[in-house]
Write an enzyme that holds these catalytic residues in place. Structure first.
Site, PDB file in Angstrom:
ATOM      1  N   LYS A 102       0.833  -1.208   0.000  1.00 11.77           N
ATOM      2  CA  LYS A 102       0.000   0.000   0.000  1.00 11.77           C
ATOM      3  C   LYS A 102       0.866   1.256   0.000  1.00 11.77           C
ATOM      4  O   LYS A 102       1.917   1.306   0.647  1.00 11.77           O
ATOM      5  CB  LYS A 102      -0.902  -0.035   1.237  1.00 11.77           C
ATOM      6  N   SER A 177      -9.306   2.217   2.754  1.00 14.04           N
ATOM      7  CA  SER A 177      -8.321   2.954   1.987  1.00 14.04           C
ATOM      8  C   SER A 177      -7.297   2.052   1.281  1.00 14.04           C
ATOM      9  O   SER A 177      -6.526   2.537   0.449  1.00 14.04           O
ATOM     10  CB  SER A 177      -7.571   3.915   2.925  1.00 14.04           C
ATOM     11  N   SER A 201     -10.262  -0.321   6.643  1.00 14.85           N
ATOM     12  CA  SER A 201      -9.510  -0.069   5.418  1.00 14.85           C
ATOM     13  C   SER A 201      -8.861  -1.293   4.792  1.00 14.85           C
ATOM     14  O   SER A 201      -8.446  -1.249   3.644  1.00 14.85           O
ATOM     15  CB  SER A 201      -8.441   1.000   5.668  1.00 14.85           C
TER      16      SER A 201
END
Length: 518
Positions: A102, A177, A201
């Site tokens: 990420k 996210s 997330s």
């Protein structure tokens, strides 16, 4: 004439000052957009390099990112690492495994932008502890994946890299996210990835994209070298965790990461290795379950997923026990929202200073910049008509130090009460739904409260995971047409719109609609 000229002078000065201010703002905004274009050019060059050497998994990763826009950067050194990899005498558990990372998890030499222009051309000086341990276990990070601006969203869009789409249906969001991870793994472009979770997330992208994810307790894996959307916030506990197509891959990654390297590089991580005995145990379990949190009305498929899994678990010899989940309003507003924005949103707003801001993020910023007295007045005015919005306004007011300490006591007390209820029923684990199916692009910004099913376990700092168990059926879609919600307020009405249109939307492309319980 002289008098007239003197009168015109202040006007001319004001006009000149205004023109200069506008010119400076235009020049500054142009510089920001130039930085965005530079980052986008690097992005395209990286993908072009991937295309040249596209073999195996990289070919699939390239295809998925062309379809969903999930990759932000290709990690160039991975090419050499794959070509020159020599199996050592004692290889790590992840030797030769390509992993995706990420954007907000630092990788040496790469920007952790979080969608902010100010973070472009500001590469990390060293790898995060997570990435260091992955490399020591033989894994090869090969791409970085997209996130929403600031991470405080469960959509996946920013001004630098744009919108990430769901690999099953392009009109739907991949979630956030860790949305880039969800799309890449869900589309088959990566077999193992890592993200972070502050309110869902990891779990929401996994649910939306039909894959597995694990949110450990907050300090189980090191967060050193990961970037937060709200720096300094400690009330709601974030966690780092893995995402993959299957549970065994999650377990393998945890076996690899819970090692001496992890404990030595970050001494704040408890030195507790992976518990193989618990993981491989076949003893029957007492499993609590609930179908709804009585806050966000579950879709028909969410209810059915829990019911079908309950039956399968009972057939396998486990005992299923109803669990009464109440007072979700309190967890959402008085704990989660109040904890995230305990400073009234100042830290969140500060991240956006001098940034390009688009879409509904402006509304969140407005809320963060609104003074306490105005939030109080607005909350009082609308309480009778939109009580949930009133609670949101009330709990985003700035707290005093005394208020914050009191809030921390409330977090502890709520956790103890939940554990007491858990122990009273003598439970081993909990079965419950997670939001699904995936929402249309843009809807998460309008429906922040819909994360009620995931944010609970951040408030409690409990480990939680997501696994795919079923897909949406024609019967589910027919039932969706009567979806109303518990409050029938603005948020329920917004959530009902994509729900009622689901039968049409999911027919736009081939592929099943994933639905996953936590």
């Amino acid at each position: 004439m002289a008098a007239v000229a003197l009168l015109q002078l202040p006007v001319l000065l004001c006009c000149s000052a205004a023109s200069l201010l506008l010119l400076l703002r235009w020049q500054r905004r142009r510089r920001l957009w130039n930085k965005v274009k530079e980052a986008q050019l690097r992005h395209e060059q990286g993908l072009a390099q991937m295309e040249k050497i596209a073999l195996g998994f990289r070919k699939k990763a390239l295809q998925i990112t062309r379809e969903t826009n999930c990759i932000t950067e290709y990690m160039w050194e991975s090419e050499t690492q794959f070509q020159q990899a020599v199996r050592p005498e004692k290889p790590g558990l992840l030797f030769g495994v390509p992993v995706s990372i990420k954007d907000s998890i630092n990788c040496q030499g790469y920007d952790s932008t979080m969608g902010f222009v100010s973070n472009i051309n500001n590469p990390a000086a060293e790898d995060s502890v997570l990435v260091q341990v992955l490399k020591r276990q033989g894994a090869i990070p090969f791409v970085r994946t997209n996130v929403p601006q600031s991470l405080v969203s469960y959509d996946c869009n920013n001004v630098i890299f744009g919108q990430t789409l769901n690999p099953t249906l392009y009109t739907r969001t991949s979630g956030g996210s860790s949305g880039g991870e969800g799309a890449l793994i869900g589309g088959g472009g990566s077999i193992l990835g890592f993200g972070t979770d502050l309110g869902g997330s990891l779990r929401l992208p996994a649910a939306f994209c039909g894959i597995c994810a694990l949110k450990p307790t907050g300090n189980r894996l090191s967060k050193r070298g990961t970037i937060s959307g709200i720096p300094g916030q400690k009330s709601v506990v974030a966690a780092v965790g893995p995402m993959a197509k299957d549970v065994e891959s999650l377990a393998l990654s945890m076996r690899a990461l819970l090692c001496e390297d992890m404990f030595n590089l970050d001494s704040t991580v408890p030195p507790l290795p992976f518990n193989e005995e618990v993981y491989s145990s076949t003893k029957p379990l007492r499993i609590g379950y609930y179908e709804t949190d009585s806050f966000t009305m579950p879709s028909p498929a969410m209810r059915r997923a829990v019911r079908e899994m309950k039956q399968l678990l009972e057939d396998a010899g486990h005992t299923l026990v109803p669990f009464e989940l109440d007072n979700t309003n309190y967890y959402i507003f008085d704990l989660f929202i109040r904890g995230l924005f305990a400073d009234g949103g100042k830290s969140f707003a500060k991240k956006f200073k001098g940034e390009i801001v688009e879409g509904l993020t402006r509304l969140v910023l407005w809320l963060s910049r609104t003074p306490n007295w105005l939030k109080t007045v607005l909350s009082w005015i609308i309480n009778r008509f939109v009580p949930r919005l009133s609670s949101l306004l009330r709990n985003t007011r700035a707290n005093t130090v005394e208020d914050l300490w009191s809030l921390h006591c409330e977090f502890e007390e709520s956790c103890h009460k939940f554990i007491a209820q858990w122990k009273k029923l003598n439970l081993d684990v909990m079965l419950c739904p997670v939001l699904g199916p995936a929402l249309p692009v843009g809807y998460p910004a309008k429906l922040s409260v819909a994360i009620s099913y995931t944010m609970l376990f951040n408030c409690l700092d409990f480990p939680a995971g997501v696994v795919p168990v079923t897909t949406v059926t024609d019967e589910d879609e027919e039932e969706l047409k009567s979806y109303k919600g518990y409050y029938q307020d603005t948020w329920d009405q917004i959530l009902a719109k994509p729900a009622k249109a689901a039968a049409v939307a999911w027919g736009e492309q081939p592929g099943d609609t994933p639905l996953n319980p936590v």
